[in-house]
Design an enzyme around this catalytic site. Structure first.
Site, PDB file in Angstrom:
ATOM      1  N   THR A  76      -5.512  -2.207  -5.380  1.00  0.00           N
ATOM      2  CA  THR A  76      -5.072  -2.979  -4.223  1.00  0.00           C
ATOM      3  C   THR A  76      -4.323  -2.138  -3.196  1.00  0.00           C
ATOM      4  O   THR A  76      -3.879  -1.026  -3.470  1.00  0.00           O
ATOM      5  CB  THR A  76      -4.155  -4.137  -4.665  1.00  0.00           C
ATOM      6  OG1 THR A  76      -2.957  -3.598  -5.228  1.00  0.00           O
ATOM      7  CG2 THR A  76      -4.846  -5.040  -5.671  1.00  0.00           C
ATOM      8  N   ASP A  77      -4.186  -2.724  -2.021  1.00  0.00           N
ATOM      9  CA  ASP A  77      -3.349  -2.114  -0.988  1.00  0.00           C
ATOM     10  C   ASP A  77      -1.913  -2.609  -1.178  1.00  0.00           C
ATOM     11  O   ASP A  77      -1.609  -3.316  -2.143  1.00  0.00           O
ATOM     12  CB  ASP A  77      -3.892  -2.424   0.413  1.00  0.00           C
ATOM     13  CG  ASP A  77      -3.936  -3.921   0.724  1.00  0.00           C
ATOM     14  OD1 ASP A  77      -3.239  -4.719   0.054  1.00  0.00           O
ATOM     15  OD2 ASP A  77      -4.658  -4.290   1.663  1.00  0.00           O
ATOM     16  N   SER A  78      -1.049  -2.286  -0.250  1.00  0.00           N
ATOM     17  CA  SER A  78       0.368  -2.651  -0.398  1.00  0.00           C
ATOM     18  C   SER A  78       0.597  -4.162  -0.367  1.00  0.00           C
ATOM     19  O   SER A  78       1.633  -4.640  -0.820  1.00  0.00           O
ATOM     20  CB  SER A  78       1.208  -1.978   0.686  1.00  0.00           C
ATOM     21  OG  SER A  78       0.773  -2.387   1.968  1.00  0.00           O
TER      22      SER A  78
END
Length: 140
Positions: free
Chosen positions: A16-18
């Site tokens: 995932t991203d942030s």
């Protein structure tokens, strides 16, 4: 009705991203894992195909449509089946779902090539093992 390959996976932090949303390129990794597992299910592996048939399966093209986002810790299912086939290649449709929600739909064009990179006929043994997973519209 044709059979389907099913592969389950859980979304990890690294996917995932942030914001906790799966990074778009990681869906390609998920699809690759599902295709690899489909080979195992019919008794093969990429390594075995290379050793036994002196062949590789390569991705020629990929058409992917992102329908919804997947998130951290989602449990996803990837359904795969053979949409069409020729002497040297096949199209595999793959659908990633979370429960009833479709996350991604993809069509992957896969080609059998020699270790030198030239297209080769799909080995009959592999063709026959994949046959139950052919879309009903395939006429052989």
């Amino acid at each position: 009705m044709h059979e389907n390959f099913f592969h389950k996976l859980k979304v990890y932090y690294e996917d995932t991203d942030s914001g906790g949303v799966v990074y778009y390129a990681n869906y390609l990794k998920f699809l690759e894992r599902a295709r690899t597992e489909s080979l195992f299910k019919i008794g093969f592996s990429n390594k075995k195909i290379k050793e036994q048939f002196k062949s590789l399966i390569i991705v020629k093209s990929c058409n992917i449509e992102y329908k919804r986002s997947a998130y951290l810790e989602d449990e996803l299912t990837i359904r795969s089946f053979v949409k069409s086939i020729t002497k040297t290649s096949f199209f595999m449709n793959q659908i990633i779902t979370r429960g009833e929600d479709i996350i991604v739909e993809a069509q992957i064009h896969l080609v059998f090539v020699s270790t030198e990179g030239k297209p080769v006929k799909i080995p009959q043994e592999i063709f026959l093992k994949f046959k139950p997973y052919f879309c009903d519209t395939i006429k052989i």
